[in-house]
Design a protein around this motif. Structure first.
Motif, mmCIF file in Angstrom:
data_model
loop_
_atom_site.group_PDB
_atom_site.id
_atom_site.type_symbol
_atom_site.label_atom_id
_atom_site.label_comp_id
_atom_site.label_asym_id
_atom_site.label_seq_id
_atom_site.Cartn_x
_atom_site.Cartn_y
_atom_site.Cartn_z
ATOM 1 N N GLY A 162 3.011 5.097 0.331
ATOM 2 C CA GLY A 162 2.360 5.734 1.474
ATOM 3 C C GLY A 162 0.856 5.860 1.346
ATOM 4 N N SER A 163 0.278 5.348 0.261
ATOM 5 C CA SER A 163 -1.159 5.496 0.040
ATOM 6 C C SER A 163 -1.997 4.511 0.843
ATOM 7 C CB SER A 163 -1.478 5.317 -1.447
ATOM 8 O OG SER A 163 -1.189 3.983 -1.862
ATOM 9 N N GLY A 164 -1.381 3.396 1.241
ATOM 10 C CA GLY A 164 -2.136 2.358 1.930
ATOM 11 C C GLY A 164 -2.985 1.514 1.000
ATOM 12 N N ARG A 165 -2.835 1.727 -0.313
ATOM 13 C CA ARG A 165 -3.623 0.957 -1.279
ATOM 14 C C ARG A 165 -3.066 -0.452 -1.408
ATOM 15 N NH1 ARG A 165 -3.323 6.155 -5.167
ATOM 16 N NH2 ARG A 165 -4.883 7.423 -4.062
ATOM 17 N N VAL A 166 -3.818 -1.271 -2.144
ATOM 18 C CA VAL A 166 -3.497 -2.696 -2.189
ATOM 19 C C VAL A 166 -2.102 -2.955 -2.744
ATOM 20 C CG1 VAL A 166 -4.528 -3.016 -4.478
ATOM 21 C CG2 VAL A 166 -4.379 -4.960 -2.893
ATOM 22 N N GLY A 167 -1.645 -2.110 -3.655
ATOM 23 C CA GLY A 167 -0.318 -2.310 -4.210
ATOM 24 C C GLY A 167 0.797 -2.144 -3.197
ATOM 25 N N ARG A 168 0.518 -1.429 -2.110
ATOM 26 C CA ARG A 168 1.526 -1.205 -1.074
ATOM 27 C C ARG A 168 1.365 -2.160 0.104
ATOM 28 N NH1 ARG A 168 6.299 0.704 -2.408
ATOM 29 N NH2 ARG A 168 6.003 2.170 -4.117
ATOM 30 N N ALA A 170 1.512 -5.959 1.887
ATOM 31 C CA ALA A 170 2.516 -7.022 1.769
ATOM 32 C C ALA A 170 2.213 -7.909 0.569
ATOM 33 C CB ALA A 170 2.551 -7.850 3.055
ATOM 34 N N ALA A 171 0.939 -8.214 0.377
ATOM 35 C CA ALA A 171 0.555 -9.056 -0.758
ATOM 36 C C ALA A 171 0.811 -8.329 -2.072
ATOM 37 C CB ALA A 171 -0.919 -9.436 -0.645
ATOM 38 N N GLY A 172 0.524 -7.020 -2.079
ATOM 39 C CA GLY A 172 0.759 -6.250 -3.292
ATOM 40 C C GLY A 172 2.220 -6.171 -3.646
ATOM 41 N N ARG A 173 3.072 -5.936 -2.641
ATOM 42 C CA ARG A 173 4.513 -5.866 -2.906
ATOM 43 C C ARG A 173 5.052 -7.207 -3.400
ATOM 44 N NH1 ARG A 173 4.321 -2.974 1.936
ATOM 45 N NH2 ARG A 173 5.223 -4.722 3.085
ATOM 46 N N ALA A 174 4.397 -8.283 -2.969
ATOM 47 C CA ALA A 174 4.798 -9.616 -3.436
ATOM 48 C C ALA A 174 4.170 -9.960 -4.777
ATOM 49 C CB ALA A 174 4.413 -10.663 -2.395
ATOM 50 N N LEU A 175 3.350 -9.040 -5.321
ATOM 51 C CA LEU A 175 2.661 -9.247 -6.599
ATOM 52 C C LEU A 175 1.809 -10.514 -6.577
ATOM 53 C CD1 LEU A 175 5.478 -8.251 -9.144
ATOM 54 C CD2 LEU A 175 3.545 -6.859 -8.361
ATOM 55 N N SER A 176 1.145 -10.728 -5.432
ATOM 56 C CA SER A 176 0.269 -11.896 -5.347
ATOM 57 C C SER A 176 -0.919 -11.693 -6.284
ATOM 58 C CB SER A 176 -0.224 -12.098 -3.916
ATOM 59 O OG SER A 176 -1.203 -11.134 -3.582
ATOM 60 N N GLU A 177 -1.437 -12.786 -6.803
ATOM 61 C CA GLU A 177 -2.541 -12.696 -7.754
ATOM 62 C C GLU A 177 -3.760 -12.027 -7.135
ATOM 63 O OE1 GLU A 177 -5.415 -15.723 -10.330
ATOM 64 O OE2 GLU A 177 -3.306 -16.250 -9.963
ATOM 65 N N GLY A 178 -4.038 -12.348 -5.874
ATOM 66 C CA GLY A 178 -5.193 -11.754 -5.207
ATOM 67 C C GLY A 178 -5.105 -10.243 -5.127
ATOM 68 N N ALA A 179 -3.916 -9.728 -4.823
ATOM 69 C CA ALA A 179 -3.744 -8.285 -4.706
ATOM 70 C C ALA A 179 -3.876 -7.603 -6.058
ATOM 71 C CB ALA A 179 -2.382 -7.969 -4.090
ATOM 72 N N VAL A 180 -3.299 -8.213 -7.070
ATOM 73 C CA VAL A 180 -3.378 -7.626 -8.409
ATOM 74 C C VAL A 180 -4.820 -7.605 -8.903
ATOM 75 C CG1 VAL A 180 -2.640 -7.873 -10.810
ATOM 76 C CG2 VAL A 180 -1.010 -8.270 -8.955
ATOM 77 N N VAL A 181 -5.523 -8.711 -8.717
ATOM 78 C CA VAL A 181 -6.925 -8.778 -9.132
ATOM 79 C C VAL A 181 -7.751 -7.746 -8.372
ATOM 80 C CG1 VAL A 181 -9.000 -10.217 -9.150
ATOM 81 C CG2 VAL A 181 -6.809 -11.180 -9.876
ATOM 82 N N SER A 182 -7.484 -7.577 -7.093
ATOM 83 C CA SER A 182 -8.220 -6.593 -6.288
ATOM 84 C C SER A 182 -8.034 -5.187 -6.842
ATOM 85 C CB SER A 182 -7.749 -6.646 -4.833
ATOM 86 O OG SER A 182 -8.123 -7.857 -4.222
ATOM 87 N N ALA A 183 -6.825 -4.872 -7.257
ATOM 88 C CA ALA A 183 -6.559 -3.560 -7.822
ATOM 89 C C ALA A 183 -7.334 -3.359 -9.120
ATOM 90 C CB ALA A 183 -5.066 -3.387 -8.068
#
Length: 231
Positions: A162-168, A170-183
């Motif tokens: 519910g935080s709206g952060r990158v991990g939540r 769609a890309a974050g839930r899919a563990l995409s590299e871009g989302a992980v790097v952004s975090a």
């Protein structure tokens, strides 16, 4: 006696909350808080054989429905709204024992809902732990030099439900590299550079990011190295 507006025709018994002081046409009791119209004349609940019923105000739809189901005799209570020029439902009259049984049924349902919410919360918590662990593992895969505790902290922060952060996302839930790097970049930016201080001093976000870009890349480059290389 002033004339009483005639309620609309409905199936079942209709009881009225009068706007003016009324007396029972049969026993002359009054003023009446509730009355029944019989051939245009007001009757008190006792004279209308409804005096043993109890009033259940509107608001709890499930309780009202079940109370009427449990009650052999019931009535709908209405009151005239002058501004809207119509009768509006205020609640129902039901047998007291029926209301008690209905309350027991609703309490049982409430307990069942509470238990279901508790089970759902436990399932979500377990799923969150699994996701955070997976996010941590992906951080460690991309940045093997990142300390385990730091990777866990980044993953936990990025994946709060519910935080709206990158991990939540769609890309974050899919563990995409871009989302992980952004975090990881966001963590380094806020915790390992003067980025926040620059913002607080009035530097624009884009300019602040430009100033700390080299420091961020240096730290990421160190974390991209293997643990052996880092040692």
């Amino acid at each position: 006696m002033s004339r009483l507006a005639t309620p609309p025709r409905r199936t079942g018994i209709l009881v009225v909350q009068p706007l003016r002081r009324k007396q029972c046409a049969e026993c002359r009791g009054g003023p009446l808080s509730l009355l029944v119209l019989e051939e245009g004349a007001p009757r008190c609940l006792d004279c209308a054989d409804l005096g043993h019923l109890v009033f259940l105000p509107r608001g709890d739809t499930a309780l009202t429905r079940r109370a009427r189901e449990e009650s052999a005799l019931s009535a709908v209570v209405v009151r005239f709204n002058r501004r809207r020029a119509r009768y509006e439902r205020q609640g129902v009259l039901v047998e007291e024992e029926a209301l008690t049984r209905a309350e027991v049924r609703c309490l049982a349902d409430a307990e069942a809902r509470r238990r279901r919410r508790s089970r759902d919360a436990r399932r979500r918590a377990a799923a969150d732990v699994r996701f955070t662990d997976a996010f941590t593992a992906e951080i460690r895969r991309l940045f093997p030099g990142c300390p385990v505790e730091r990777a866990q902290g980044i993953a936990a922060h990025a994946s709060v439900r519910g935080s709206g952060r990158v991990g939540r996302s769609a890309a974050g839930r899919a563990l995409s590299e871009g989302a992980v790097v952004s975090a990881v970049v966001a963590s380094v930016r806020h915790l390992d550079t003067p980025y926040d201080q620059l913002l607080m001093s009035g530097v624009s976000r884009h300019e602040a990011r430009r100033r700390i870009a080299a420091a961020v890349e240096t730290m990421l480059g160190g974390w991209r190295a293997t643990e052996a290389e880092a040692g």
